[in-house]
Write a protein that holds these residues in place. Structure first.
Motif, PDB file in Angstrom:
ATOM      1  N   THR A  80      -9.353  -5.846 -13.592  1.00 17.46           N
ATOM      2  CA  THR A  80      -9.041  -4.428 -13.714  1.00 17.46           C
ATOM      3  C   THR A  80      -7.733  -4.416 -13.704  1.00 17.46           C
ATOM      4  N   ARG A  81      -6.703  -3.919 -14.560  1.00 17.50           N
ATOM      5  CA  ARG A  81      -5.541  -3.789 -14.647  1.00 17.50           C
ATOM      6  C   ARG A  81      -5.178  -2.464 -13.655  1.00 17.50           C
ATOM      7  N   THR A  82      -4.252  -2.665 -12.708  1.00 22.21           N
ATOM      8  CA  THR A  82      -4.068  -1.194 -12.022  1.00 22.21           C
ATOM      9  C   THR A  82      -2.658  -0.942 -11.899  1.00 22.21           C
ATOM     10  N   LEU A  83      -2.228   0.321 -11.932  1.00 21.34           N
ATOM     11  CA  LEU A  83      -0.828   0.725 -11.837  1.00 21.34           C
ATOM     12  C   LEU A  83      -0.499   0.575 -10.310  1.00 21.34           C
ATOM     13  N   TYR A  84       0.686  -0.169 -10.185  1.00 14.41           N
ATOM     14  CA  TYR A  84       0.859  -0.566  -8.786  1.00 14.41           C
ATOM     15  C   TYR A  84       2.301   0.130  -8.595  1.00 14.41           C
ATOM     16  N   GLN A  85       3.172   0.412  -9.250  1.00 13.83           N
ATOM     17  CA  GLN A  85       4.334   1.010  -8.928  1.00 13.83           C
ATOM     18  C   GLN A  85       4.899   1.967 -10.131  1.00 13.83           C
ATOM     19  N   GLU A  86       5.535   2.974  -9.742  1.00 13.18           N
ATOM     20  CA  GLU A  86       5.993   3.856 -11.058  1.00 13.18           C
ATOM     21  C   GLU A  86       7.064   4.814 -10.378  1.00 13.18           C
ATOM     22  N   GLY A  87       8.171   5.080 -11.156  1.00 12.63           N
ATOM     23  CA  GLY A  87       9.199   5.968 -10.888  1.00 12.63           C
ATOM     24  C   GLY A  87      10.489   5.693 -11.796  1.00 12.63           C
ATOM     25  N   GLU A  88      11.128   6.902 -11.711  1.00  9.23           N
ATOM     26  CA  GLU A  88      12.576   6.789 -12.185  1.00  9.23           C
ATOM     27  C   GLU A  88      13.703   6.160 -11.480  1.00  9.23           C
ATOM     28  N   VAL A  89      14.445   5.475 -12.190  1.00 16.66           N
ATOM     29  CA  VAL A  89      15.338   4.791 -11.558  1.00 16.66           C
ATOM     30  C   VAL A  89      16.321   5.459 -10.816  1.00 16.66           C
ATOM     31  N   SER A  90      16.440   6.916 -10.760  1.00 11.00           N
ATOM     32  CA  SER A  90      17.181   7.798 -10.266  1.00 11.00           C
ATOM     33  C   SER A  90      16.775   7.836  -8.668  1.00 11.00           C
ATOM     34  N   ALA A  91      15.592   7.127  -8.296  1.00  9.51           N
ATOM     35  CA  ALA A  91      15.100   6.913  -7.060  1.00  9.51           C
ATOM     36  C   ALA A  91      15.892   6.150  -6.157  1.00  9.51           C
ATOM     37  N   MET A  92      16.804   5.158  -7.001  1.00  8.68           N
ATOM     38  CA  MET A  92      17.507   4.067  -6.409  1.00  8.68           C
ATOM     39  C   MET A  92      18.899   4.314  -6.498  1.00  8.68           C
ATOM     40  N   GLU A 109      24.872   1.319 -23.018  1.00  6.51           N
ATOM     41  CA  GLU A 109      24.167   2.274 -24.109  1.00  6.51           C
ATOM     42  C   GLU A 109      23.157   3.096 -23.165  1.00  6.51           C
ATOM     43  N   VAL A 110      22.973   2.698 -22.254  1.00  8.59           N
ATOM     44  CA  VAL A 110      21.784   3.385 -21.186  1.00  8.59           C
ATOM     45  C   VAL A 110      22.658   4.423 -19.996  1.00  8.59           C
ATOM     46  N   ARG A 111      23.829   3.972 -19.813  1.00  6.26           N
ATOM     47  CA  ARG A 111      24.352   4.772 -18.779  1.00  6.26           C
ATOM     48  C   ARG A 111      24.643   6.161 -18.857  1.00  6.26           C
ATOM     49  N   PRO A 112      24.781   6.793 -20.196  1.00  2.00           N
ATOM     50  CA  PRO A 112      24.760   8.058 -20.158  1.00  2.00           C
ATOM     51  C   PRO A 112      23.398   8.867 -19.636  1.00  2.00           C
ATOM     52  N   HIS A 113      22.309   8.106 -19.913  1.00  3.46           N
ATOM     53  CA  HIS A 113      20.906   8.827 -19.540  1.00  3.46           C
ATOM     54  C   HIS A 113      20.338   7.843 -18.439  1.00  3.46           C
ATOM     55  N   TRP A 114      21.072   7.099 -17.824  1.00  3.65           N
ATOM     56  CA  TRP A 114      20.506   6.143 -16.997  1.00  3.65           C
ATOM     57  C   TRP A 114      19.284   6.711 -16.101  1.00  3.65           C
ATOM     58  N   GLU A 115      19.479   8.028 -15.416  1.00  6.28           N
ATOM     59  CA  GLU A 115      18.488   8.578 -14.426  1.00  6.28           C
ATOM     60  C   GLU A 115      17.463   8.687 -15.297  1.00  6.28           C
ATOM     61  N   LYS A 116      17.014   8.857 -16.499  1.00  6.62           N
ATOM     62  CA  LYS A 116      16.015   9.007 -17.166  1.00  6.62           C
ATOM     63  C   LYS A 116      14.886   7.572 -17.386  1.00  6.62           C
ATOM     64  N   LEU A 117      15.571   6.443 -17.074  1.00  6.38           N
ATOM     65  CA  LEU A 117      14.784   5.229 -17.243  1.00  6.38           C
ATOM     66  C   LEU A 117      13.687   5.289 -16.174  1.00  6.38           C
ATOM     67  N   ILE A 118      12.414   4.585 -16.690  1.00  2.58           N
ATOM     68  CA  ILE A 118      11.470   4.632 -15.925  1.00  2.58           C
ATOM     69  C   ILE A 118      11.042   2.913 -15.474  1.00  2.58           C
ATOM     70  N   GLY A 127      16.980   3.157  -1.952  1.00  4.37           N
ATOM     71  CA  GLY A 127      16.499   4.397  -2.233  1.00  4.37           C
ATOM     72  C   GLY A 127      17.444   5.415  -1.864  1.00  4.37           C
ATOM     73  N   ARG A 128      17.635   6.538  -2.680  1.00  6.57           N
ATOM     74  CA  ARG A 128      18.303   7.669  -2.182  1.00  6.57           C
ATOM     75  C   ARG A 128      17.378   8.823  -1.479  1.00  6.57           C
ATOM     76  N   ASP A 129      16.045   8.870  -1.753  1.00  9.84           N
ATOM     77  CA  ASP A 129      15.238   9.642  -1.262  1.00  9.84           C
ATOM     78  C   ASP A 129      14.863   9.235   0.082  1.00  9.84           C
ATOM     79  N   GLU A 130      15.449   9.783   1.224  1.00 11.65           N
ATOM     80  CA  GLU A 130      15.251   9.428   2.538  1.00 11.65           C
ATOM     81  C   GLU A 130      13.870   9.152   3.102  1.00 11.65           C
ATOM     82  N   ALA A 131      13.093  10.273   2.420  1.00 12.70           N
ATOM     83  CA  ALA A 131      11.576  10.242   2.784  1.00 12.70           C
ATOM     84  C   ALA A 131      10.979   9.010   2.265  1.00 12.70           C
TER      85      ALA A 131
END
Length: 216
Positions: free
Chosen positions: A142-154, A123-132, A22-26
């Motif tokens: 029940t299907r539960t959302l477990y994780q979600e975030g942009e790859v820019s977090a890493m 193909e995705v490198r120019p907009h890599w940080e927008k990938l989710i 992760g890039r985000d220290e918190a």
């Protein structure tokens, strides 16, 4: 629209799991605390790279694990081919009980499912940080959302590959994950997804987890 590249064979010569990327220290500290609550010792360095058996990589829609204490983690996966770098979505399925003894051991004990399709990284490198990245688990019916975030977090693929010393042809690397919503927990089914909102496409894979009895 760009077309997905069908992976002919999940086999690789070397498989690397990049952890605490992760890039985000918190957020990174939150994930470390999350694992410490399970008795997992914090890493010596961040990021850190774990080598696991290349044979663990699989397209399987069901994996078998020892006991009830395992769970999945959605991650982007880099696959270095002979001519180009590919990216897909995978799960660093981990034995949480063993993780309290040794992180390396816990990662070695479980198969690592990935999607059958991949994108060319160019193909995705120019907009890599927008990938989710997203994952879901089933709790009962029940299907539960477990994780979600942009790859820019890493850390970026270039950063991770440079820190590791590069990827040779036939090597694969998992790129890290997010904290779980509601905490890390087992589930009988895991769904993972990598979305490209710019080119409007998704990579997805779903697999079941069958826990085998532990006799001793």
């Amino acid at each position: 629209m760009k077309k997905e590249k069908r992976l002919p064979d999940p086999g690789v010569a070397q498989l690397v799991i990049a952890g605490w990327t992760g890039r985000d220290e918190a957020a990174l500290k939150k994930h470390i605390r999350e694992l410490e609550e399970l008795g997992v010792k914090p890493p010596k360095t961040t990021p850190i790279f774990y080598r696991v058996a290349a044979s663990l990589l699989t397209f399987a829609d069901e994996i078998q694990v020892s006991g009830p204490d395992t769970s999945g983690e959605v991650e982007f996966v880099l696959l270095q081919g002979a001519k180009e770098l590919l990216v897909t979505v995978g799960s660093d399925h981990t034995d949480r009980k063993a993780e309290t003894l040794s992180v390396s051991l816990s990662k070695q004990l479980c198969a690592k499912p990935i999607a059958r399709d991949a994108w060319r990284y160019a193909e995705v490198r120019p907009h890599w940080e927008k990938l989710i990245l997203r994952s879901w688990i089933f709790e009962g019916k029940t299907r539960t959302l477990y994780q979600e975030g942009e790859v820019s977090a890493m850390r970026s693929p270039e950063d991770l590959m440079q820190r590791y010393g590069g990827l040779k042809g036939g090597w694969a690397m998992f790129g890290g994950t997010f904290a779980a919503k509601g905490g890390i927990r087992p589930a009988p089914r895991f769904i993972m997804e990598l979305e490209d909102p710019v080119l409007k496409r998704k990579l997805r894979h779903e697999y079941a987890i069958r826990a085998l009895p532990v006799e001793g």
